[in-house]
Scaffold this motif. Structure first.
Motif, PDB file in Angstrom:
ATOM      1  N   UNK A  50     -13.093   3.247  -5.084  1.00 56.92           N
ATOM      2  CA  UNK A  50     -11.970   4.155  -4.841  1.00 56.92           C
ATOM      3  C   UNK A  50     -10.805   3.401  -4.231  1.00 56.92           C
ATOM      4  N   UNK A  51      -9.596   3.962  -4.397  1.00 56.61           N
ATOM      5  CA  UNK A  51      -8.382   3.364  -3.853  1.00 56.61           C
ATOM      6  C   UNK A  51      -8.025   3.967  -2.507  1.00 56.61           C
ATOM      7  N   UNK A  52      -7.722   3.109  -1.538  1.00 50.90           N
ATOM      8  CA  UNK A  52      -7.387   3.581  -0.201  1.00 50.90           C
ATOM      9  C   UNK A  52      -6.068   4.357  -0.201  1.00 50.90           C
ATOM     10  N   UNK A  53      -5.171   4.072  -1.145  1.00 51.52           N
ATOM     11  CA  UNK A  53      -3.880   4.759  -1.207  1.00 51.52           C
ATOM     12  C   UNK A  53      -3.813   5.751  -2.365  1.00 51.52           C
ATOM     13  N   UNK A 104       0.840  -1.199   0.000  1.00 54.16           N
ATOM     14  CA  UNK A 104       0.000   0.000   0.000  1.00 54.16           C
ATOM     15  C   UNK A 104       0.876   1.251   0.000  1.00 54.16           C
ATOM     16  N   UNK A 105       1.910   1.259   0.834  1.00 50.77           N
ATOM     17  CA  UNK A 105       2.805   2.414   0.897  1.00 50.77           C
ATOM     18  C   UNK A 105       3.513   2.619  -0.433  1.00 50.77           C
ATOM     19  N   UNK A 106       3.912   1.537  -1.096  1.00 52.84           N
ATOM     20  CA  UNK A 106       4.589   1.649  -2.383  1.00 52.84           C
ATOM     21  C   UNK A 106       3.669   2.259  -3.435  1.00 52.84           C
ATOM     22  N   UNK A 107       2.412   1.836  -3.479  1.00 50.51           N
ATOM     23  CA  UNK A 107       1.482   2.394  -4.457  1.00 50.51           C
ATOM     24  C   UNK A 107       1.223   3.872  -4.182  1.00 50.51           C
ATOM     25  N   UNK A 108       1.137   4.240  -2.914  1.00 52.97           N
ATOM     26  CA  UNK A 108       0.979   5.655  -2.577  1.00 52.97           C
ATOM     27  C   UNK A 108       2.197   6.456  -3.016  1.00 52.97           C
ATOM     28  N   UNK A 122      -3.427   8.948  -4.119  1.00 52.43           N
ATOM     29  CA  UNK A 122      -2.906  10.259  -3.748  1.00 52.43           C
ATOM     30  C   UNK A 122      -3.223  11.301  -4.810  1.00 52.43           C
ATOM     31  N   UNK A 123      -3.952  10.938  -5.875  1.00 52.18           N
ATOM     32  CA  UNK A 123      -4.298  11.893  -6.928  1.00 52.18           C
ATOM     33  C   UNK A 123      -5.705  12.430  -6.693  1.00 52.18           C
ATOM     34  N   UNK A 124      -6.731  11.671  -7.053  1.00 56.94           N
ATOM     35  CA  UNK A 124      -8.083  12.032  -6.599  1.00 56.94           C
ATOM     36  C   UNK A 124      -8.318  11.183  -5.350  1.00 56.94           C
ATOM     37  N   UNK A 125      -8.050  11.744  -4.236  1.00 61.71           N
ATOM     38  CA  UNK A 125      -7.906  10.981  -3.001  1.00 61.71           C
ATOM     39  C   UNK A 125      -9.208  10.301  -2.579  1.00 61.71           C
ATOM     40  N   UNK A 126      -9.059   9.359  -1.668  1.00 61.79           N
ATOM     41  CA  UNK A 126     -10.197   8.608  -1.158  1.00 61.79           C
ATOM     42  C   UNK A 126     -11.265   9.539  -0.577  1.00 61.79           C
ATOM     43  N   UNK A 127     -10.833  10.674  -0.056  1.00 60.14           N
ATOM     44  CA  UNK A 127     -11.793  11.618   0.513  1.00 60.14           C
ATOM     45  C   UNK A 127     -12.806  12.130  -0.481  1.00 60.14           C
ATOM     46  N   UNK A 128     -12.405  12.268  -1.753  1.00 58.54           N
ATOM     47  CA  UNK A 128     -13.354  12.707  -2.784  1.00 58.54           C
ATOM     48  C   UNK A 128     -14.463  11.667  -2.949  1.00 58.54           C
ATOM     49  N   UNK A 129     -14.088  10.404  -3.048  1.00 58.40           N
ATOM     50  CA  UNK A 129     -15.085   9.338  -3.210  1.00 58.40           C
ATOM     51  C   UNK A 129     -16.001   9.264  -1.982  1.00 58.40           C
TER      52      UNK A 129
END
Length: 561
Positions: A503-506, A211-215, A508-515
Motif C-alpha cells: 500500500x501507498x503511505x500517501x 510525498x505531499x505532491x503525490x498526495x 488518497x484514493x483507497x487509503x492506507x487505512x484500508x490496507x
C-alpha cells in the motif's frame, strides 16, 4: 433594453459552439456572406455562379429565403404574419436591413455600401434585440461601431454568472479543496507517526515534499472524476435506500449477514469459451471470451436493472502465455477501476513480460461494467455510483468471473498452481476470491479497497454525502449488505505465509487505512509500504522486489522460483 450580440469584425463571428455564424467567401460578388447554425449546417450560401440566389425552407416547407429577380442578395423572408423580416435596399447589394413585425430594425450594416465588384467587409455589423415598443436602442453602440460601456457591463455580468456556475461544479470545488486536504493529511500523518513507538501496527510516515505532491495529485484526480452527470439526485438516493432495506431483510432471512460466504455460489468452468490471437502495438496476446452465467437472486432488488446490462453478461480476458514449452504456473490479475479498455496496458501493468520470463502465465479478466463489458461509460463509473446494490452486485459478479477463470485454468489448461493478484478495486476482488477458493498459490492485494461504502462516503462531495446520509443510502444497511463482498467479513483460505499486501503511505484514493485493516484481519502477513500515492506503486522498486519475492516464495516451479 436592446442587446448587441456582436459588433465589428471583418472576417467572421463565432457562436458558443465555435461555429462560424458570419464568414466572408472568396467570391467577389456581393453574395460573399455565409451563415452556419449551431450544428455547422449552412443557413444560406451562394450558388456556383457566386450570386445569392439561395432558398431555404422551414419545417412546414414554406420558403424562408427567396432571391429577388435580379439574382443578388435581394432576399425576402416572410414570417407567419407575412411581414418582411429581411429586405434588401434598393441597390441590391449586401446592405440588408431586417425588420420586426412592428417595422423596427433587427439588424443592419453600419457602413456605406461598397462599390459593386469589390469584396464586402462586414465591419460594424450588429444584431440587436427589439424592445417591447418596437424601437431600437443605440446606447449599446459606441461611436465607430465598437462595444459600448453597457455591453461591457453585461459581459462582466455574464462572466460573473459563469463563474458562479463553475463554482458549483464538484470538480472545481474538489480541486480547490485538494491543498487543504493534503495539509490535513500531513498533519495527521505526523501525529500518527509519533505513536509508532507505542503501537506496532502504526507505520511511521516521513512527510517529504515528494510525498505531499503525490498526495496532492491523488486528490486532484479524485476531484476530476467527480463528473456532475454522475452525481445522484434526491430521488436516486431515496430509491437506492429503499432497495437496500429490502435487500438487507432478504440477506438476514437467508443467513448471509452472519455467513457472508454463503451468498457466493461455486461456479462451473466456462462451457462456451472462445479464444483468438490479437496484437496491440508490439505486444501479442490471446483474447478469451465466455458467458459469465452470474446473476443476482431473482428476489433481490435490482435484479432486472443489473440484467439489463447485456454487454456485461460476456466475460473478456487477456491472456499472456509463456512462449515455448507448456508451463503450468498461472497468475490471475484483477485490475483496478478504469482499466479493462486497453489489453496491452493492462498486461504491462501486471508486468506480464517479466513474469513470462519466470515461467508464469498471466490472465487479466475484464471486471464487470468495464471496457467491452460496459453499457455506456467504459471505465467502470456505473459500478461506483450511489446505488450500493449495484456496486455489491458488480463486486460479487467479479469474484464469480475470476473463479470461473480459475476453473478453466485448472480443468482445461492443466494449471498446477494458480495465484491471484489485484490492484485497488481488483485488490478487493482478489481478497474475496482468496476467501472462497482453496489451494491458491498466493494472494497479493495491492493498494486494496476493503470497504466500498466507506470509500463512497469518503469521496462523495459534502452535499452528496449529507444527502446520502439522511436518505439512508450510505447508512448501516449499506454496511451490512456489503458484508457479502467484504474480505473483512470472511476468513482467508490462503495460508498465512502466502498472503501479501502492499500500500501507498500517501494514497488518497483507497487509503492506507484500508490496507491496514486487511493486514490486521489477515493476521499480519507480509506487508510492504511505499512513500507514494495510489498509482505510485508502478514505479516503486520496493514494491517490485516485494512482488517478485512473493512469487518466489509461493510458486514451486523451477522457472518461477
Amino acid at each position: 433594453m436592446p442587446e448587441a450580440l456582436w459588433i465589428g469584425g471583418s472576417r467572421s463571428v463565432k457562436d458558443v459552439g465555435s461555429h462560424a455564424l458570419w464568414e466572408l467567401r472568396t467570391a467577389r460578388s456581393g453574395a460573399g456572406v455565409g451563415a452556419m447554425d449551431l450544428d455547422g449546417a449552412p443557413l444560406w450560401e451562394p450558388l456556383p455562379n457566386g450570386h445569392a440566389d439561395v432558398r431555404m425552407e422551414g419545417l412546414d416547407g414554406a420558403p424562408l429565403w427567396e432571391p429577388l429577380t435580379n439574382g443578388w442578395v435581394g432576399m425576402r423572408t416572410p414570417d407567419r404574419y407575412h411581414a418582411p423580416l429581411w429586405e434588401p435596399r434598393t441597390n441590391g447589394w449586401a446592405d440588408v436591413r431586417g425588420e420586426s413585425r412592428s417595422g423596427a430594425p433587427l439588424w443592419e450594416r453600419g457602413i456605406d455600401v461598397p462599390p459593386r465588384g469589390s469584396a464586402p467587409h462586414l465591419r460594424g455589423v450588429s444584431l440587436s434585440l427589439v424592445a417591447e415598443d418596437g424601437a431600437t436602442d443605440e446606447s449599446d453602440q459606441a461611436p465607430g461601431g465598437g462595444l459600448s460601456l453597457a455591453s461591457v457591463g453585461r459581459l462582466a455580468v455574464r462572466t460573473y454568472l459563469g463563474a458562479r456556475r463553475a463554482a458549483g461544479d464538484p470538480r472545481l470545488t474538489g480541486v480547490l479543496r485538494a491543498a487543504p486536504s493534503v495539509a490535513y493529511f500531513i498533519a495527521r500523518s505526523r501525529a500518527r507517526s509519533a505513536e509508532a513507538a507505542r503501537d506496532d501496527t502504526v507505520v511511521p510516515v516521513r512527510t517529504t515534499p515528494v510525498l505531499a505532491l503525490q498526495a496532492y495529485l491523488d486528490e486532484v484526480l479524485i476531484a476530476v472524476l467527480r463528473h456532475p452527470e454522475l452525481l445522484p439526485k434526491e430521488s436516486d438516493c431515496t430509491s437506492a435506500a429503499a432497495d437496500l432495506v429490502r435487500l438487507r431483510a432478504l440477506f438476514a432471512r437467508e443467513g448471509w449477514l452472519e455467513q457472508p460466504a454463503g451468498y457466493h455460489r461455486d461456479p462451473p468452468p466456462p462451457y462456451d469459451l472462445e479464444t483468438w490471437e490479437e496484437h496491440r502495438g508490439a505486444m501479442g496476446y490471446e483474447r478469451v471470451a465466455f458467458s459469465s452465467g452470474w446473476e443476482p437472486n431473482p428476489l433481490e432488488p435490482g435484479w432486472a436493472r443489473w440484467m439489463a446490462h447485456e454487454a456485461n453478461q460476456t466475460v473478456h480476458a487477456w491472456v499472456s502465455r509463456v512462449p515455448g514449452r507448456h508451463h503450468r504456473s498461472w497468475l490471475v490479475c484483477a485490475h483496478g477501476l478504469g482499466m479493462g479498455n486497453n489489453p496491452a496496458m493492462d498486461l504491462r501493468a501486471f508486468r506480464a513480460s517479466q513474469l513470462g520470463r519466470r515461467g508464469i502465465n498471466v490472465v487479466v479478466p475484464v471486471l464487470p461494467l468495464h471496457g467491452p463489458r460496459a453499457s455506456g461509460r467504459g471505465r467502470g463509473e456505473d459500478l461506483m455510483t450511489i446505488d450500493m446494490v449495484d456496486s455489491m452486485h458488480g463486486v460479487a459478479q467479479a469474484a464469480w468471473d475470476v473463479r470461473r477463470v480459475i476453473r478453466w485454468l485448472r480443468e482445461e489448461q492443466g494449471a498446477e498452481q494458480v495465484g491471484v493478484i489485484g490492484y485497488s478495486l481488483g485488490g478487493l476482488v482478489a481478497s474475496i476470491v482468496a476467501a472462497l477458493e482453496d489451494d491458491l498459490a498466493c494472494v497479493i492485494a495491492g493498494i486494496p479497497v476493503v470497504d466500498l461504502p466507506h470509500l463512497v462516503r469518503r469521496h462523495s462531495p459534502p452535499d452528496i454525502a449529507r444527502l446520502a446520509g439522511t436518505s439512508g443510502v450510505l447508512g448501516p444497511a449499506a454496511d451490512e449488505v456489503h458484508r457479502v463482498v467484504s474480505p473483512l467479513a470472511m476468513e482467508c483460505r490462503v495460508p498465512l505465509e502466502r498472503r501479501f499486501i502492499f500500500a501507498g503511505l500517501a494514497d488518497r484514493m483507497s487509503t492506507f487505512g484500508h490496507a491496514r485493516r486487511l493486514w490486521l484481519h489477515w493476521d499480519r502477513p507480509a506487508f510492504e509500504s511505499y512513500p507514494g500515492g495510489h498509482v505510485g506503486f508502478f514505479w516503486s522498486a520496493a514494491v517490485k522486489r516485494f512482488v517478485d519475492d512473493a512469487l518466489r516464495r509461493s510458486y514451486t516451479s523451477a522457472e518461477a522460483a
